[in-house]
Design a protein around this motif. Sequence first.
Motif, mmCIF file in Angstrom:
data_model
loop_
_atom_site.group_PDB
_atom_site.id
_atom_site.type_symbol
_atom_site.label_atom_id
_atom_site.label_comp_id
_atom_site.label_asym_id
_atom_site.label_seq_id
_atom_site.Cartn_x
_atom_site.Cartn_y
_atom_site.Cartn_z
ATOM 1 N N LEU A 36 25.787 -4.733 44.127
ATOM 2 C CA LEU A 36 24.293 -2.877 43.194
ATOM 3 C C LEU A 36 24.656 -2.372 44.302
ATOM 4 O O LEU A 36 23.629 -2.490 45.579
ATOM 5 N N TYR A 40 23.622 3.570 41.554
ATOM 6 C CA TYR A 40 23.082 2.594 40.679
ATOM 7 C C TYR A 40 23.468 2.864 38.561
ATOM 8 O O TYR A 40 23.063 1.512 38.213
ATOM 9 N N ILE A 41 23.188 3.583 38.640
ATOM 10 C CA ILE A 41 24.177 4.379 36.684
ATOM 11 C C ILE A 41 24.821 4.664 36.786
ATOM 12 O O ILE A 41 25.623 5.520 37.378
ATOM 13 N N ASP A 42 25.160 4.401 35.540
ATOM 14 C CA ASP A 42 27.119 5.546 35.110
ATOM 15 C C ASP A 42 25.809 6.666 34.132
ATOM 16 O O ASP A 42 24.912 6.397 34.016
ATOM 17 N N GLN A 46 23.547 4.008 32.009
ATOM 18 C CA GLN A 46 23.099 2.525 32.414
ATOM 19 C C GLN A 46 23.578 1.783 33.345
ATOM 20 O O GLN A 46 24.166 2.958 33.893
ATOM 21 N N ASN A 47 23.579 0.594 33.425
ATOM 22 C CA ASN A 47 24.413 0.112 34.407
ATOM 23 C C ASN A 47 25.083 -1.136 34.051
ATOM 24 O O ASN A 47 24.880 -1.501 32.873
ATOM 25 N N ARG A 48 26.770 -1.474 34.230
ATOM 26 C CA ARG A 48 27.769 -1.895 33.666
ATOM 27 C C ARG A 48 27.279 -3.809 33.755
ATOM 28 O O ARG A 48 27.405 -4.915 32.430
ATOM 29 N N TRP A 49 26.857 -3.879 35.033
ATOM 30 C CA TRP A 49 26.628 -5.093 35.325
ATOM 31 C C TRP A 49 25.262 -5.630 35.322
ATOM 32 O O TRP A 49 24.623 -7.115 35.473
ATOM 33 N N THR A 60 18.117 8.044 41.930
ATOM 34 C CA THR A 60 19.928 7.476 42.275
ATOM 35 C C THR A 60 20.509 7.399 43.454
ATOM 36 O O THR A 60 21.717 6.954 44.112
ATOM 37 N N SER A 79 21.068 -9.687 36.242
ATOM 38 C CA SER A 79 22.530 -9.627 36.406
ATOM 39 C C SER A 79 22.730 -9.868 34.656
ATOM 40 O O SER A 79 21.717 -10.534 34.314
#
Length: 312
Positions: A36, A40-42, A46-49, A60, A79
């Motif tokens: 990470l 951190y986010i898209d 959100q974060n994919r993982w 951010t 995770s």
Amino acid sequence: MLFLKTGLLVLSAALGLTAAQNNAPSSSITLQTHSLYPPYIDDDLQNRWFDFGGDAIINTNKHVRLTSNRPSQVGYLWSRLPLATLNFEIEFEYNVDGPSGHLFGDGFAMWLAKERASTGPVFGSVNGFDGLGIFFDTYDNERSHKHSFPYVQAMIGDGYKHYENDKDGSSTEAAGCEADFRGKTVVTKARLTYYKNNYLRLELQHEKEDEWTECFKIHDVKLPDQVYLGFTAHTGEISDNHDIISVTTKTLPPIAIEPKHQIPQTGKKPKSSSGGGGFLWFLFKMVAAAGLVGVMFVAYRVYDKSGNMKRF
């Protein structure tokens, strides 16, 4: 000159082997699923993982703040996928800080556990967990410990054992060390290394940049086959900012099983790690190889003087 040439070949081989060992390419692989970094986010926030929850706040540009400096907060970062590798290294940068004073708390935890994303009384996560909890504890509840705080402690949970908050987990502690990691100007990091059926080791950086100290090393740690990586924190009447800045998880190639004579370090300051061992071993190889050449050369001279060797 046959003896002398043979000796020089031995010396060259020893030096070449050492150079190859010192420059051997790493076969570790970074696992993006358990790493990470900022932002951190898209685009969908959100974060994919990873999942964030509770009172966690994402800046951010800086960090994932598990709890802010406010009472009665709980935040988590977990995770989404289990960590399905036998040997691994997890290095993370964190920061624990708040207003100056004598009262602050309570701390945060790193987890490798079967259950994820559930809040509870153990540094923000559930009690009776199955897996590994490493607690970065900043508040002394019992007031009768032989060690000082802040304190870093490991607990191996089996799904039945319970962490006792009023005793700061002393009855279930597997290993631990004193570590003044709060409110530091130096970058604070932790590095967990795990080899299945071998050992578990935690190293800390909190005194000087690029200076790691061993907090503890435990043999025969058996984690569940599938564990999730998590970070949680909580505050009570007293509070602190608990931030996770980055996480890097790597696979590790297998190594030889170590002897099991080490005793887990408990209630002591971490030991400074030293990089001198590799150089001393290199120097030993050079001296040994040079000595072999010298012996062969003397033997050659003695044999030569005896007249039993034919000259060309």
